[in-house]
Scaffold this motif. Structure first.
Motif, short mmCIF file in Angstrom:
data_model
loop_
_atom_site.label_atom_id
_atom_site.label_comp_id
_atom_site.label_asym_id
_atom_site.label_seq_id
_atom_site.Cartn_x
_atom_site.Cartn_y
_atom_site.Cartn_z
N GLN A 155 -10.35 6.58 -2.38
CA GLN A 155 -9.83 6.24 -1.06
C GLN A 155 -8.60 5.33 -1.16
N ILE A 185 -9.30 17.51 -1.65
CA ILE A 185 -8.35 17.06 -0.62
C ILE A 185 -7.03 17.81 -0.78
N LEU A 194 -5.51 7.44 -1.89
CA LEU A 194 -4.95 8.14 -0.74
C LEU A 194 -4.30 7.18 0.26
N VAL A 207 -3.90 14.52 5.65
CA VAL A 207 -3.95 15.25 4.38
C VAL A 207 -2.62 15.96 4.18
N ASP A 213 -9.74 20.86 9.64
CA ASP A 213 -10.37 19.57 9.29
C ASP A 213 -11.70 19.76 8.57
N SER A 252 -10.40 17.70 4.56
CA SER A 252 -10.03 16.43 5.16
C SER A 252 -10.98 15.32 4.74
N GLN A 253 -12.20 15.69 4.34
CA GLN A 253 -13.18 14.72 3.91
C GLN A 253 -14.06 15.32 2.82
N GLN A 299 -8.37 12.25 9.60
CA GLN A 299 -7.85 12.02 8.27
C GLN A 299 -6.52 12.74 8.10
N HIS A 348 -11.42 9.37 3.97
CA HIS A 348 -11.55 10.70 3.37
C HIS A 348 -12.82 10.87 2.56
N TYR A 353 -1.85 8.34 3.16
CA TYR A 353 -2.74 9.24 3.89
C TYR A 353 -3.77 8.40 4.64
N ALA A 374 -14.77 19.41 6.19
CA ALA A 374 -15.44 18.33 5.46
C ALA A 374 -16.47 18.96 4.54
#
Length: 704
Positions: free
Chosen positions: A478, A447, A481, A516, A393, A452-453, A514, A490, A486, A395
Motif C-alpha cells: 500500500q 493491480i 502505491l 489504478v 473496479d 482495484s483491490q 481506488q 488497495h 495511487y 476486487a
C-alpha cells in the motif's frame, strides 16, 4: 476447444447467456436442471472430446458418476462455482462480468504436476495419556493398528487387569518426527518394571501410603520408603528401588496424545500427530480415531516449495541476514544452517501454507502449488475477461480452499435465503491452497492487470504470525502505491469466522474508491519473484500519477521497515572500504571497482536483507527502505571512494589510505609491530615478503 455448461439452478440465478457467451466467445444455452432432467446435454458434451466446464460444484459427484455411465465419454471435465460466488447475491443481476471471468479462468490449462513427498506408515500407534483413557482409545483401533501405550498416570479408573497392549511408562524426554517416522525418547526411572509386573495388585495392597496406582507405577512424592511393596513382589521381582534410570527410545508411525497439554505444541503439528485433551468419548475423538485407522500404507502430498540457495539472503560467512522464513513458519519446517550459508526446509513437516514464500524478499523460496506463473496467468485471465465483459473496479478475494471457501459458500446460501447481501458483483473469489501463499509480487501484478483491490480472507485457522506477515506485506504494498500517487485503499485483510462478519466486510468494500493505472498491463508472470516484482513496478511507475510532472521524474519515498526494496546509507567517515559488505551481498547490489577503491550500488538489486549492515566491522552501513522511481534505480551509483595507498617500496597501490592509516594506528603500540615490522605494513604483499626474506638472510661479514 472448450464447451461451457451453465445452469441457473432451478431459475434461482438471473443468468444472461448472451452476455456470458459474448465474453467467452461461445454459444451458451441456459439450463435450469442440468443435474436432473437436462442431464442428456451434459452427456452429449462429454462425448465430443472437447474440454467441458460445468458451472456447478454442488453436483460434482453426480456428474462424475454420469460420466462413467456415458458411452464414449472422453472429454476432460472441470467444475466452477458461480452460484454462491455470484449468482446468489443481492446484486446478482450485475454479476455477469464476474461470472464470465470465473468461467474463463476455469478453462485455463491445468498447471504442471509438482513433485511429491512420500510417507510410509505401518500402523505403529503410540497413545500417550492416562492409562484408562489410553486403553479406551486402544480398544477402538487396536484391531487395525499396532498399539503401544505410554501411561501418564492411572487416570480415574486405572488400567484393566488384562494386559492387551504393551505399556511403557516414565519421563518423556522428547517426541519428534512425522507420519511414519516419529521417535519417542523417555527415561524409565520408576522402581516398578512394567515388563516384569504381573498386575497381581500385591504391591497396591501392601503399600501403606497408597503410593501405587492402577498404572502400576510408584508416586515417589508419596512414597516414604517402607519397601513393603518390594517385599510383596519378591517372587515376580518387578520392584527394585536400586535400579538405575534407563534412557530408551522407540519408533512409531502415529501418535495420539491424550494429555491436557500437547507434547508437540505447534500451530501446525506434524502429520500423524493428534492431540485430544478431552479423550475419545466425544464426536471429535471418534472422528480422530477413524482418521487414525485410515493412516496405514503409503501416502503422498505435494512438495509445496522450491528452494534456490543461490538467491537466498539468509547468511554469509556464518552471519545471519534475512531470517524471515524461519520466523514465520508455524510448522517448524525451516531451520537455519549458518555453516552452509543457507536455510534447510524439511518437506515432511511443511504443510503448504506458503507464508515463507510470501515473506522471502529474493524468491529463494518459491511456492509450487500452483507455481506463481500459473497463479499469475489465472489472475490476468480473470481480470481481462471481467473488464472485457464490462466489469469495473474489480476486487480479488483470495481465500483458502478449506475454511475460506466454506465461508464464502455459506454466505451465498445466506444471501439466497434473504439473510445476507452475499458476495458483491465486483468481488471475484479466488481459491488458494492457503490464504498466506501469495505476496507482494502477485498482489501488485494484480493491480497492474486491472484490479482495484486485493483482499485476503483469513478465517482464524491461520497461525498468528501468518496474519501478521500478511498485514506487514500489505502495508508495504500500500505504501508503494500511495507513494506513486495511487489514492485509495488497495489492499485489505479480512478476518472473519462467520458469514455476518464476512458479509459486513465485503459490503464495506463498495464504499471505497481506488486509483489504478488507466491501461492494464499484459506482461506474463515470470518464474523469479524479483522479476515479477520489477515488471509490476515498471508498469505502475510508468502510469504513476506522482510521476506525470517532469519535476517529479526522480521521485523517492520511504517504505515501512521490512520492505524488500530500498537503498543503503554509508557513513563515509567510518567506512574504510574494506569491502566486506560486497562479499556479503547475496544479490549483486553492492559492487567494487577493478580500477579504484570504490563502493558502488545498484538499488534495483537490493533486497534489504541486512547482511551488509550486520557484516560491516565499522558499523558504517544502514538500511534505507524506500522506492526510487527513476532510471537511476537500475544503474550503478558511487557510494564511497578513497585514495589508494601506495606501497613504500614499489609504489604499487594496494588498499586505501584510510584503511592502512587506521591499521597502523591500532598496531603501532603492539610489541610485534615495532621498527621494521611496522614499516612492512606499509608495503604491498609482494614487497612485504621480499623485505622479510632479505632481512632474514642478510649476511654480516666480520672484519679480519
Amino acid at each position: 476447444m472448450t464447451t461451457t455448461l451453465i445452469c441457473d439452478c432451478n431459475q434461482t440465478m438471473p443468468l444472461e447467456p448472451k452476455t456470458l457467451g459474448a465474453a467467452l466467445a461461445e454459444s451458451l444455452p441456459l439450463h435450469s436442471a442440468l443435474c436432473r432432467r437436462e442431464a442428456a446435454s451434459f452427456q452429449r458434451a462429454i462425448q465430443s472430446g472437447d474440454e467441458v466446464v460445468v458451472a456447478c460444484t454442488q453436483e460434482k459427484r453426480l456428474f462424475g458418476e454420469l460420466a462413467t455411465q456415458t458411452p464414449a465419454a472422453t472429454s476432460p471435465i472441470r467444475f466452477v462455482n458461480i452460484r454462491e460466488t455470484g449468482g446468489w447475491s443481492r446484486d446478482a443481476k450485475s454479476a455477469m462480468p464476474k461470472i464470465a471471468a470465473l468461467l474463463a479462468a476455469a478453462s485455463l490449462p491445468e498447471p504442471e504436476p509438482v513433485s511429491t513427498v512420500s510417507y510410509n506408515s505401518q500402523g505403529r500407534l503410540l497413545i500417550i495419556g492416562p492409562l484408562d483413557e489410553a486403553e479406551r482409545a486402544a480398544a477402538l483401533v487396536g484391531d487395525t493398528l499396532d498399539v503401544t501405550l505410554m501411561a501418564q498416570g492411572p487416570g480415574v479408573l486405572g488400567g484393566t487387569q488384562e494386559r492387551r497392549w504393551p505399556v511403557i511408562a516414565g519421563r518423556i524426554d522428547s517426541l519428534a518426527g512425522w507420519l511414519g517416522a516419529f521417535t519417542l525418547r523417555w527415561t524409565r526411572d520408576n522402581a516398578i518394571d512394567l515388563d516384569l509386573c504381573t498386575r497381581c495388585n500385591a504391591c497396591i495392597a501392601a503399600c501403606p501410603e497408597q503410593a501405587i496406582g492402577l498404572d502400576y507405577q510408584i508416586d515417589n512424592a508419596r512414597c516414604t520408603s517402607h519397601r513393603d511393596c518390594e517385599r510383596a513382589c519378591s517372587v515376580a521381582g518387578a520392584i527394585n528401588f536400586a535400579r538405575e534410570p534407563q534412557v530408551l527410545d522407540a519408533a512409531f508411525d502415529l501418535v495420539l496424545d491424550l494429555g491436557a497439554s500437547p507434547r508437540i505444541d505447534w500451530h501446525a503439528p506434524p502429520q500423524g500427530y493428534f492431540h485430544l485433551p478431552g479423550g475419545v468419548a466425544h464426536a471429535e475423538g471418534l472422528q480422530t480415531l477413524l482418521r487414525l485407522r485410515e493412516l496405514v500404507g503409503e501416502f503422498e502430498k505435494p512438495k509445496f516449495f522450491d528452494y534456490k540457495q543461490s538467491l537466498c539472503a539468509h547468511s554469509r560467512n556464518e552471519v545471519v541476514g534475512c531470517n524471515a522464513c524461519v520466523e514465520v513458519c508455524s510448522a517448524h519446517a525451516i531451520a537455519s544452517d549458518k555453516q552452509r550459508q543457507r536455510i534447510v526446509v524439511n518437506p515432511n513437516l511443511c504443510v503448504g501454507c506458503g507464508a515463507c514464500t510470501t515473506v522471502c524478499p529474493t524468491g529463494a523460496l518459491g511456492y509450487t502449488y500452483p507455481r506463481a506463473p500459473d497463479q499469475g496467468l489465472k489472475l490476468r485471465k480473470l481480470l481481462t475477461t471481467y473488464a472485457a465483459a464490462g466489469g469495473r473496479d474489480a476486487a480479488l478475494l483470495l481465500h483458502s480452499q478449506e475454511g475460506g471457501q466454506t465461508l464464502v459458500e455459506q454466505l451465498g446460501r445466506q444471501a439466497q435465503l434473504g439473510k445476507a447481501q452475499g458476495v458483491p458483483a465486483r468481488v471475484i473469489p479466488v481459491g488458494l491452497f492457503h490464504a498466506a501463499s501469495t505476496g507482494i509480487d502477485l498482489w501488485l501484478s494484480a493491480i497492474a492487470f486491472g484490479a482495484s483491490q486485493v483482499v485476503v480472507l483469513c478465517t482464524r485457522e491461520e497461525a498468528p504470525q501468518y496474519l501478521a506477515a500478511l498485514k506487514k506485506q500489505m502495508e508495504i504494498a500500500q505504501a508503494l502505491l500511495l507513494g506513486l500517487g495511487y489514492t485509495g485503499t488497495h489492499f485489505r485483510v479480512i478476518v472473519a469466522d462467520s458469514t455476518a462478519v464476512l458479509d459486513a466486510a465485503l459490503a464495506g468494500l463498495r464504499t471505497t474508491t481506488q486509483q489504478v493505472p488507466a491501461t492494464p498491463a499484459r506482461f506474463a508472470i515470470g518464474a523469479v519473484k524479483r522479476d515479477r516484482l520489477e515488471m509490476a513496478l515498471d508498469h505502475l511507475m510508468g502510469a504513476a500519477p506522482a510521476l506525470q510532472a517532469p519535476a517529479d521524474a526522480s521521485l523517492a519515498f520511504d517504505l515501512p521497515p521490512g520492505s524488500p526494496l530500498g537503498a543503503i546509507a554509508v557513513d563515509k567517515e567510518k567506512c574504510t572500504l574494506c569491502l566486506a559488505c560486497v562479499s556479503a551481498c547475496p544479490s549483486g547490489a553492492l559492487l567494487d571497482s577493478q580500477t579504484a577503491p570504490q563502493l558502488r550500488f545498484i538499488e534495483k538489486n537490493c533486497v534489504q536483507c541486512g547482511l551488509c549492515e550486520t557484516t560491516c566491522p565499522e558499523d558504517a552501513v544502514s538500511l534505507v527502505p524506500r522506492l526510487l522511481a527513476s532510471p537511476e534505480r537500475k544503474q550503478q551509483v558511487l557510494l564511497n571512494e578513497a585514495k589508494p595507498w601506495a606501497c613504500i617500496r614499489c609504489s604499487k597501490p594496494f588498499g586505501t589510505q584510510k584503511a592502512i592509516e587506521a591499521m597502523l594506528g591500532k598496531l603501532a603500540g603492539h610489541a610485534m609491530f615495532q621498527g621494521e615490522a611496522l614499516e612492512r605494513l606499509k608495503m604491498c604483499s609482494d614487497c612485504r615478503v621480499i623485505d622479510l626474506y632479505s632481512a632474514t638472510n642478510e649476511v654480516k661479514i666480520a672484519p679480519l
